[in-house]
Design a protein around this motif. Structure first.
Motif, PDB file in Angstrom:
ATOM      1  N   ALA A  75      31.902  47.089  34.260  1.00  0.00           N
ATOM      2  CA  ALA A  75      33.102  47.572  34.948  1.00  0.00           C
ATOM      3  C   ALA A  75      32.884  47.617  36.455  1.00  0.00           C
ATOM      4  CB  ALA A  75      33.490  48.952  34.422  1.00  0.00           C
ATOM      5  N   GLN A  76      31.688  47.995  36.879  1.00  0.00           N
ATOM      6  CA  GLN A  76      31.403  48.056  38.308  1.00  0.00           C
ATOM      7  C   GLN A  76      31.347  46.652  38.909  1.00  0.00           C
ATOM      8  OE1 GLN A  76      27.808  50.182  39.293  1.00  0.00           O
ATOM      9  NE2 GLN A  76      28.173  50.078  41.490  1.00  0.00           N
ATOM     10  N   ILE A  77      30.766  45.695  38.184  1.00  0.00           N
ATOM     11  CA  ILE A  77      30.738  44.308  38.664  1.00  0.00           C
ATOM     12  C   ILE A  77      32.157  43.792  38.862  1.00  0.00           C
ATOM     13  CG2 ILE A  77      30.193  41.933  37.996  1.00  0.00           C
ATOM     14  CD1 ILE A  77      27.620  42.951  36.764  1.00  0.00           C
ATOM     15  N   ARG A  78      33.016  44.033  37.880  1.00  0.00           N
ATOM     16  CA  ARG A  78      34.404  43.550  37.990  1.00  0.00           C
ATOM     17  C   ARG A  78      35.115  44.186  39.180  1.00  0.00           C
ATOM     18  NH1 ARG A  78      34.026  43.846  32.311  1.00  0.00           N
ATOM     19  NH2 ARG A  78      34.968  45.920  32.250  1.00  0.00           N
ATOM     20  N   GLU A  79      34.895  45.466  39.373  1.00  0.00           N
ATOM     21  CA  GLU A  79      35.589  46.180  40.438  1.00  0.00           C
ATOM     22  C   GLU A  79      35.226  45.623  41.812  1.00  0.00           C
ATOM     23  OE1 GLU A  79      36.052  50.746  42.203  1.00  0.00           O
ATOM     24  OE2 GLU A  79      34.742  50.352  40.485  1.00  0.00           O
ATOM     25  N   VAL A  80      33.942  45.356  42.051  1.00  0.00           N
ATOM     26  CA  VAL A  80      33.540  44.951  43.400  1.00  0.00           C
ATOM     27  C   VAL A  80      33.577  43.442  43.610  1.00  0.00           C
ATOM     28  CG1 VAL A  80      32.113  46.997  43.770  1.00  0.00           C
ATOM     29  CG2 VAL A  80      31.069  44.939  42.794  1.00  0.00           C
ATOM     30  N   ALA A  81      33.418  42.658  42.541  1.00  0.00           N
ATOM     31  CA  ALA A  81      33.268  41.209  42.714  1.00  0.00           C
ATOM     32  C   ALA A  81      34.549  40.413  42.485  1.00  0.00           C
ATOM     33  CB  ALA A  81      32.168  40.684  41.795  1.00  0.00           C
ATOM     34  N   LEU A  82      35.418  40.846  41.590  1.00  0.00           N
ATOM     35  CA  LEU A  82      36.627  40.059  41.326  1.00  0.00           C
ATOM     36  C   LEU A  82      37.471  39.818  42.587  1.00  0.00           C
ATOM     37  CD1 LEU A  82      37.856  41.313  37.818  1.00  0.00           C
ATOM     38  CD2 LEU A  82      37.034  39.025  38.420  1.00  0.00           C
ATOM     39  N   PRO A  83      37.630  40.817  43.478  1.00  0.00           N
ATOM     40  CA  PRO A  83      38.417  40.534  44.689  1.00  0.00           C
ATOM     41  C   PRO A  83      37.788  39.483  45.600  1.00  0.00           C
ATOM     42  CG  PRO A  83      38.220  42.908  44.329  1.00  0.00           C
ATOM     43  CD  PRO A  83      37.250  42.247  43.391  1.00  0.00           C
ATOM     44  N   CYS A  84      36.497  39.217  45.413  1.00  0.00           N
ATOM     45  CA  CYS A  84      35.797  38.262  46.281  1.00  0.00           C
ATOM     46  C   CYS A  84      35.973  36.815  45.831  1.00  0.00           C
ATOM     47  CB  CYS A  84      34.301  38.584  46.298  1.00  0.00           C
ATOM     48  SG  CYS A  84      33.891  40.216  46.937  1.00  0.00           S
ATOM     49  N   LEU A  85      36.233  36.586  44.541  1.00  0.00           N
ATOM     50  CA  LEU A  85      36.195  35.223  44.007  1.00  0.00           C
ATOM     51  C   LEU A  85      37.158  34.270  44.710  1.00  0.00           C
ATOM     52  CD1 LEU A  85      35.652  35.700  40.168  1.00  0.00           C
ATOM     53  CD2 LEU A  85      34.020  35.777  42.044  1.00  0.00           C
ATOM     54  N   PRO A  86      38.380  34.676  45.078  1.00  0.00           N
ATOM     55  CA  PRO A  86      39.272  33.730  45.765  1.00  0.00           C
ATOM     56  C   PRO A  86      38.794  33.329  47.160  1.00  0.00           C
ATOM     57  CG  PRO A  86      40.527  35.509  44.744  1.00  0.00           C
ATOM     58  CD  PRO A  86      39.089  35.915  44.709  1.00  0.00           C
ATOM     59  N   HIS A  87      37.747  33.979  47.664  1.00  0.00           N
ATOM     60  CA  HIS A  87      37.245  33.689  49.007  1.00  0.00           C
ATOM     61  C   HIS A  87      35.848  33.061  48.955  1.00  0.00           C
ATOM     62  CE1 HIS A  87      40.673  36.092  50.098  1.00  0.00           C
ATOM     63  NE2 HIS A  87      40.175  37.125  49.442  1.00  0.00           N
TER      64      HIS A  87
END
Length: 357
Positions: A183-195
């Motif tokens: 859950a912590q990985i998804r929270e911090v990393a998902l917003p980064c993927l489009p960049h």
């Protein structure tokens, strides 16, 4: 402008590797057979590993250390390896981040105890993108830097802001993770993927991001390669624009837009040659990113990645097993690669631009 080099931003750590007989139950004791200090963290490790590969391009490090013995060790390593540490800030009154890595003597399995320390102080303002001539910005690791992890009004976080800014001035972007709770990985990393232009992570982190349940296997476990390809492809669907690579003990897979897929088995290194797996994932990333910087075809990038990881496994510390590129590749020639059995998607021409990426 003509760009060259890799600017590494984020986790700057000292790894304290402690080789133990076995991992004990609570309230029980095991013997520590050896203790070694080495540089660590996804940002610092990548810079160190690239230089040990004899990368012919500039390397820079941006992070925060304490005014202590570990901080001095980091700076001395940067001087010795010709890594530009002008972006490395010293914060008084705080400890340099460190990780105690408990390494089981037989097989090299690891358990980590991490102190966040000075890494907690790193912010976007520490990164001078306008003054950088680097070709690639490498960041790592979301989840360990509270200021950069903090959400912002647009639904992203400060990592995503940094990556977006880097792309806007012409840098390619990469990111590494560490194996935090899903859950912590998804929270911090998902917003980064489009960049992100590139993403290089392990199967546990990739499964967390994609919501897939997998059972981690050792190097010789039987796995469904197509399932791992699906995970890598899903990372592309989530925003990675050029190449997503997922690595695991048996090898790695890559995926790019347009349904492009690659497989590469890991080096069949004898078990007796494995001394310490700490840093092997960072070493793999260094091999892949070296190839991407030099605009090699993807299959060559993946081959270099598994060969550098194999070299790392033979070292006692985090990076000391990494060898110059030719010597790493020779390990693959000597020991061969694990099979990548099962069907894969048909090959298509690689996408154009910057070495097929």
């Amino acid at each position: 402008m003509s760009r060259s080099g890799v600017l590494c931003v984020g986790s700057t750590i000292v790894d304290v590797a402690k080789v133990i007989d076995h991992y004990p139950e609570q309230e029980r004791l095991t013997l520590i057979r050896d203790v070694s200090l080495s540089t660590g963290g996804p940002a610092l490790n990548l810079a160190v590993d690239l230089r040990r590969l004899h990368a012919p391009f500039p390397l820079g490090l941006v992070g925060v250390v304490g005014d202590d013995a570990h901080g001095r060790l980091v700076r001395e390593a940067c001087v010795e390896l010709d890594i530009d540490a002008s972006g490395l800030r010293t914060a008084p009154g705080v400890a340099t981040s460190f990780t105690d890595a408990m390494v089981v003597r037989d097989g090299g399995s690891r358990t980590f105890f991490h102190h966040q320390g000075a890494n907690a102080l790193l912010g976007v303002e520490d990164v001078d993108l306008a003054g950088s001539g680097a070709k690639i910005l490498h960041v790592g690791a979301p989840g360990l830097h509270p200021r950069l992890d903090a959400p912002i009004d647009d639904g992203g976080n400060h990592w995503a802001t940094l990556l977006r800014a880097a792309q806007s001035v012409g840098l390619l972007t990469t990111m590494e993770l560490v194996s935090l709770p899903a859950a912590q990985i998804r929270e911090v990393a998902l917003p980064c993927l489009p960049h992100l232009d590139f993403l290089v992570i392990n199967e546990i982190e990739a499964a967390a991001l994609t919501g897939v349940s997998i059972e981690p296997l050792d190097a010789d476990g039987r796995l469904d390669w197509s399932a791992y390809e699906s995970i890598a492809s899903r990372l592309v669907e989530l925003g990675v624009s050029r190449l997503a690579v997922v690595h695991f003990p048996a090898g790695c897979v890559g995926a790019a837009p347009g349904g492009l897929l690659w497989r590469r088995g890991s080096v069949h290194l004898p078990r007796s040659s494995v001394r310490n797996a700490t840093g092997a994932g960072d070493a793999f990333a260094a091999g892949v990113i070296y190839g991407l910087h030099e605009e090699l075809p993807v299959d060559q990038c993946l081959r270099l990645g598994v060969c550098v990881a194999a070299a790392s496994l033979q070292g006692a510390g985090t990076s000391d097993g990494v060898l110059p590129v030719a010597e790493c590749l020779a390990l693959g020639d000597e020991h061969g690669f694990r099979a990548t059995s099962g069907p894969t998607a048909p090959r298509r021409p690689e996408p154009g631009g910057r070495g097929g990426q």
